[in-house]
Design a protein around this motif. Structure first.
Motif, PDB file in Angstrom:
ATOM      1  N   ASN A 116     -37.381  20.355  92.278  1.00  0.00           N
ATOM      2  CA  ASN A 116     -37.266  21.218  93.453  1.00  0.00           C
ATOM      3  C   ASN A 116     -36.319  22.357  93.066  1.00  0.00           C
ATOM      4  OD1 ASN A 116     -35.314  21.921  95.803  1.00  0.00           O
ATOM      5  ND2 ASN A 116     -37.079  21.076  96.869  1.00  0.00           N
ATOM      6  N   PRO A 117     -36.603  23.595  93.499  1.00  0.00           N
ATOM      7  CA  PRO A 117     -35.773  24.723  93.054  1.00  0.00           C
ATOM      8  C   PRO A 117     -34.295  24.601  93.433  1.00  0.00           C
ATOM      9  CG  PRO A 117     -37.750  25.517  94.188  1.00  0.00           C
ATOM     10  CD  PRO A 117     -37.749  24.027  94.326  1.00  0.00           C
ATOM     11  N   THR A 118     -33.978  24.049  94.608  1.00  0.00           N
ATOM     12  CA  THR A 118     -32.565  23.924  94.997  1.00  0.00           C
ATOM     13  C   THR A 118     -31.871  22.880  94.122  1.00  0.00           C
ATOM     14  OG1 THR A 118     -33.223  24.456  97.249  1.00  0.00           O
ATOM     15  CG2 THR A 118     -31.007  23.578  96.948  1.00  0.00           C
ATOM     16  N   VAL A 119     -32.584  21.764  93.883  1.00  0.00           N
ATOM     17  CA  VAL A 119     -32.031  20.723  93.010  1.00  0.00           C
ATOM     18  C   VAL A 119     -31.859  21.284  91.597  1.00  0.00           C
ATOM     19  CG1 VAL A 119     -32.409  18.410  92.051  1.00  0.00           C
ATOM     20  CG2 VAL A 119     -33.053  18.896  94.429  1.00  0.00           C
ATOM     21  N   ALA A 120     -32.840  22.061  91.145  1.00  0.00           N
ATOM     22  CA  ALA A 120     -32.779  22.643  89.795  1.00  0.00           C
ATOM     23  C   ALA A 120     -31.598  23.614  89.674  1.00  0.00           C
ATOM     24  CB  ALA A 120     -34.087  23.348  89.459  1.00  0.00           C
ATOM     25  N   SER A 121     -31.297  24.360  90.747  1.00  0.00           N
ATOM     26  CA  SER A 121     -30.137  25.256  90.710  1.00  0.00           C
ATOM     27  C   SER A 121     -28.838  24.459  90.600  1.00  0.00           C
ATOM     28  CB  SER A 121     -30.098  26.144  91.960  1.00  0.00           C
ATOM     29  OG  SER A 121     -31.020  27.208  91.819  1.00  0.00           O
ATOM     30  N   PHE A 122     -28.763  23.374  91.365  1.00  0.00           N
ATOM     31  CA  PHE A 122     -27.579  22.499  91.270  1.00  0.00           C
ATOM     32  C   PHE A 122     -27.435  21.958  89.843  1.00  0.00           C
ATOM     33  CE2 PHE A 122     -26.603  17.879  91.169  1.00  0.00           C
ATOM     34  CZ  PHE A 122     -25.225  17.957  91.305  1.00  0.00           C
ATOM     35  N   GLU A 123     -28.553  21.513  89.262  1.00  0.00           N
ATOM     36  CA  GLU A 123     -28.517  20.944  87.898  1.00  0.00           C
ATOM     37  C   GLU A 123     -28.070  21.995  86.884  1.00  0.00           C
ATOM     38  OE1 GLU A 123     -32.116  17.691  88.721  1.00  0.00           O
ATOM     39  OE2 GLU A 123     -32.608  19.640  87.849  1.00  0.00           O
ATOM     40  N   ARG A 124     -28.598  23.208  87.031  1.00  0.00           N
ATOM     41  CA  ARG A 124     -28.245  24.264  86.086  1.00  0.00           C
ATOM     42  C   ARG A 124     -26.760  24.609  86.190  1.00  0.00           C
ATOM     43  NH1 ARG A 124     -32.041  29.458  85.161  1.00  0.00           N
ATOM     44  NH2 ARG A 124     -33.481  27.755  84.724  1.00  0.00           N
ATOM     45  N   ARG A 125     -26.250  24.679  87.431  1.00  0.00           N
ATOM     46  CA  ARG A 125     -24.839  25.042  87.637  1.00  0.00           C
ATOM     47  C   ARG A 125     -23.914  23.938  87.116  1.00  0.00           C
ATOM     48  NH1 ARG A 125     -23.415  27.841  93.225  1.00  0.00           N
ATOM     49  NH2 ARG A 125     -24.773  29.355  92.202  1.00  0.00           N
ATOM     50  N   LEU A 126     -24.246  22.686  87.396  1.00  0.00           N
ATOM     51  CA  LEU A 126     -23.394  21.580  86.934  1.00  0.00           C
ATOM     52  C   LEU A 126     -23.385  21.507  85.403  1.00  0.00           C
ATOM     53  CD1 LEU A 126     -21.566  19.192  87.644  1.00  0.00           C
ATOM     54  CD2 LEU A 126     -23.618  17.749  87.697  1.00  0.00           C
ATOM     55  N   ALA A 127     -24.568  21.691  84.786  1.00  0.00           N
ATOM     56  CA  ALA A 127     -24.642  21.671  83.314  1.00  0.00           C
ATOM     57  C   ALA A 127     -23.784  22.796  82.736  1.00  0.00           C
ATOM     58  CB  ALA A 127     -26.095  21.805  82.852  1.00  0.00           C
ATOM     59  N   ALA A 128     -23.798  23.960  83.383  1.00  0.00           N
ATOM     60  CA  ALA A 128     -22.987  25.081  82.894  1.00  0.00           C
ATOM     61  C   ALA A 128     -21.503  24.720  82.950  1.00  0.00           C
ATOM     62  CB  ALA A 128     -23.261  26.331  83.729  1.00  0.00           C
ATOM     63  N   LEU A 129     -21.098  24.035  84.006  1.00  0.00           N
ATOM     64  CA  LEU A 129     -19.681  23.677  84.143  1.00  0.00           C
ATOM     65  C   LEU A 129     -19.278  22.594  83.154  1.00  0.00           C
ATOM     66  CD1 LEU A 129     -19.145  23.771  88.018  1.00  0.00           C
ATOM     67  CD2 LEU A 129     -18.785  25.556  86.324  1.00  0.00           C
ATOM     68  N   GLU A 130     -20.173  21.617  82.919  1.00  0.00           N
ATOM     69  CA  GLU A 130     -19.859  20.546  81.964  1.00  0.00           C
ATOM     70  C   GLU A 130     -20.051  21.007  80.517  1.00  0.00           C
ATOM     71  OE1 GLU A 130     -18.510  17.680  81.856  1.00  0.00           O
ATOM     72  OE2 GLU A 130     -18.489  16.922  83.898  1.00  0.00           O
ATOM     73  N   GLY A 131     -20.723  22.144  80.339  1.00  0.00           N
ATOM     74  CA  GLY A 131     -20.979  22.610  78.981  1.00  0.00           C
ATOM     75  C   GLY A 131     -22.043  21.801  78.265  1.00  0.00           C
ATOM     76  N   THR A 132     -22.997  21.245  79.029  1.00  0.00           N
ATOM     77  CA  THR A 132     -24.096  20.488  78.414  1.00  0.00           C
ATOM     78  C   THR A 132     -25.391  21.292  78.496  1.00  0.00           C
ATOM     79  OG1 THR A 132     -24.516  19.346  80.516  1.00  0.00           O
ATOM     80  CG2 THR A 132     -23.093  18.232  78.928  1.00  0.00           C
ATOM     81  N   GLU A 133     -26.371  20.926  77.673  1.00  0.00           N
ATOM     82  CA  GLU A 133     -27.655  21.630  77.685  1.00  0.00           C
ATOM     83  C   GLU A 133     -28.350  21.500  79.031  1.00  0.00           C
ATOM     84  OE1 GLU A 133     -29.045  21.037  73.042  1.00  0.00           O
ATOM     85  OE2 GLU A 133     -30.167  20.017  74.603  1.00  0.00           O
ATOM     86  N   ALA A 134     -28.207  20.313  79.640  1.00  0.00           N
ATOM     87  CA  ALA A 134     -28.997  20.039  80.844  1.00  0.00           C
ATOM     88  C   ALA A 134     -28.269  19.053  81.749  1.00  0.00           C
ATOM     89  CB  ALA A 134     -30.364  19.481  80.450  1.00  0.00           C
ATOM     90  N   ALA A 135     -28.796  18.907  82.959  1.00  0.00           N
ATOM     91  CA  ALA A 135     -28.286  17.922  83.916  1.00  0.00           C
ATOM     92  C   ALA A 135     -29.454  17.507  84.791  1.00  0.00           C
ATOM     93  CB  ALA A 135     -27.176  18.523  84.774  1.00  0.00           C
ATOM     94  N   ILE A 136     -29.320  16.339  85.421  1.00  0.00           N
ATOM     95  CA  ILE A 136     -30.353  15.913  86.362  1.00  0.00           C
ATOM     96  C   ILE A 136     -29.688  15.300  87.583  1.00  0.00           C
ATOM     97  CG2 ILE A 136     -30.691  13.664  85.190  1.00  0.00           C
ATOM     98  CD1 ILE A 136     -33.746  14.081  85.984  1.00  0.00           C
ATOM     99  N   GLY A 137     -30.166  15.673  88.759  1.00  0.00           N
ATOM    100  CA  GLY A 137     -29.594  15.182  90.000  1.00  0.00           C
ATOM    101  C   GLY A 137     -30.089  13.790  90.332  1.00  0.00           C
ATOM    102  N   ALA A 138     -29.303  13.073  91.152  1.00  0.00           N
ATOM    103  CA  ALA A 138     -29.697  11.752  91.647  1.00  0.00           C
ATOM    104  C   ALA A 138     -29.226  11.638  93.086  1.00  0.00           C
ATOM    105  CB  ALA A 138     -29.076  10.652  90.789  1.00  0.00           C
ATOM    106  N   ALA A 139     -29.788  10.662  93.805  1.00  0.00           N
ATOM    107  CA  ALA A 139     -29.494  10.521  95.229  1.00  0.00           C
ATOM    108  C   ALA A 139     -28.025  10.209  95.497  1.00  0.00           C
ATOM    109  CB  ALA A 139     -30.377   9.419  95.823  1.00  0.00           C
TER     110      ALA A 139
END
Ligand SMILES: *Cc1c(COP(=O)(O)O)cnc(C)c1O
Length: 404
Positions: A65-88
């Motif tokens: 979902n685009p909103t979830v994907a934005s959250f994942e992209r922002r969190l990955a940027a803060l952690e300095g990782t390539e990617a992130a994935i959201g969970a409930a």
């Protein structure tokens, strides 16, 4: 057209307010909330390609979902990782990780001091499916090393721990894990990427309960895993199949929370340190547990791993000759507060106070609690954004009238 894509090398503060998917055609400045369960496809051929995964595009919110994907992209940027994935939720993230990495016959080494539900999920629930776990000391690297077996696939730690704030050496555990062909996952809930980025010390995966500091105002449940694209792709298959997906609404709330994470953590930490120092000087307090204090056994390690900050969770013991007397004193301090919230949550703007021995650790036997160092006189305060003078005054009411 001028290039309006984000340039490389931006600071973390900027990424916290900017990293996201591209704006929609409406040009919204604040990221949009896409509260939709499915996505309309332009035609059957495109739909087929998107469902087959040969073309990017949204299909169904359990998958992305685009909103979830934005959250994942922002969190990955803060952690300095390539990617992130959201969970409930945070627990949903740990479940997703275990489902993605483990199978019957595998072995896990896990700190004995991790979050109670994590202990139960990995030790008891995955035990039912033939995954064996050895629980070891949070701080004794030799114990971790001795526990590793040929079938060890995962080392799991949380630092600092709840409620005693024990700190483990991420670099040493990463070294051990990689020497054994295993992965190291670190639950970074207490510090958040504003203070601590475990992959900088060699961890492979970072776990988050977004419910806490990432969201910051105690409104919604959320969770996430951060790591390499290759590992996150494994978890994407799990969430699509098993359904512990992050709701777009909750993702949006946490996405906006990430924008203020840096300044909130500075304020939380300043309050935590001020409270810990004050508590150490109170005659009614036996011992204070806070990584920012010189008296903390892993103070220097904590300062190295946590950007020189102690966090905002402060625990302390009040006296009592017997466990019953200590509990009566702890209850007296808690019940004498009028401002602090009596609740087990943390990472909220509102300062919370809790008695671990009868809440988060209430289901352990007294013997197990003693072994874990969780006495009946222990009180945990998670410092919010209340004024420090009001927090101290609220605790003084009980501390000044204790029966010694
Ligand atoms: C709260 C918490 C979790 C679980 O997160 P939920 O979002 O409540 O599922 C996991 N680890 C730590 C350290 C926590 O504090």
């Amino acid at each position: 057209m001028t290039d309006r894509s984000l340039p490389p090398g931006l600071h973390r503060d900027t990424l916290a307010v900017r990293a996201a998917l591209e704006r929609s055609q409406y040009g919204e400045n604040s990221e949009a909330l896409f509260l939709t369960s499915s996505f309309v496809q332009p035609d059957a051929e495109t739909s087929a390609r998107r469902f087959a995964g040969t073309e990017d595009g949204f299909t169904y919110t359990r998958t992305s979902n685009p909103t979830v994907a934005s959250f994942e992209r922002r969190l990955a940027a803060l952690e300095g990782t390539e990617a992130a994935i959201g969970a409930a939720s945070g627990m949903g993230a740990i479940l997703m990780m275990c489902m993605g990495l483990l199978k019957a016959g595998d072995h896990v080494v896990c700190s004995r001091s991790v979050f109670g539900s994590t202990l139960n999920l990995i030790g008891r629930e995955f035990g039912k499916f033939g995954v064996e776990t050895t629980f070891v000391s949070q701080t004794d690297v030799a114990e971790w090393k001795a526990a590793i077996k040929p079938n060890t696939k995962l080392l799991f730690a949380e630092t600092p721990t709840n409620p005693l704030t024990d700190v483990c050496d991420i670099r040493a555990l990463a070294h051990l894990a990689h020497g054994a062909g295993a992965l190291l996952a670190v639950d970074n809930c207490f510090c958040s990427p504003a203070l601590q980025r475990p992959t900088e010390f060699g961890a492979d995966l970072v776990i988050h309960s977004g419910t806490k500091y990432l969201e910051g105002q105690g409104r919604v449940l959320a969770g996430a895993i951060c790591g390499s694209q290759k590992l996150i792709d494994v978890f994407a298959t799990v969430v699509r199949t098993a359904g512990m997906a992050l709701s777009p609404f909750n993702a949006w709330v946490v996405l906006k929370g990430l924008e203020t994470l840096g300044i909130r953590m500075q304020a939380h930490c300043a309050g935590g340190l001020a409270l810990a120092q004050w508590l150490e000087a109170q005659p009614g307090v036996k011992r204070v547990y806070y990584p920012g204090l010189d008296s903390h056994p892993q103070h220097e390690l904590a300062m190295r791993q946590q950007s020189g900050q102690g966090g905002a969770v402060v625990s302390f013991d009040v006296p009592g000759d017997t466990p019953e007397a200590a509990r009566a004193n702890a209850f007296h301090v808690i019940d004498s507060t009028r401002v602090l919230s009596i609740t087990a949550n943390l990472g909220d703007t509102k300062t919370t106070i809790t008695h671990p021995a009868t809440t988060s650790h209430g289901r352990l036997t007294e013997e197990q609690r003693q072994a874990a160092g969780i006495g009946q006189g222990l009180i945990r305060v998670a410092v919010g954004l209340d004024h420090i003078d009001d927090i101290r005054a609220d605790l003084s009411r009980g501390l000044d009238t204790l029966r010694h």
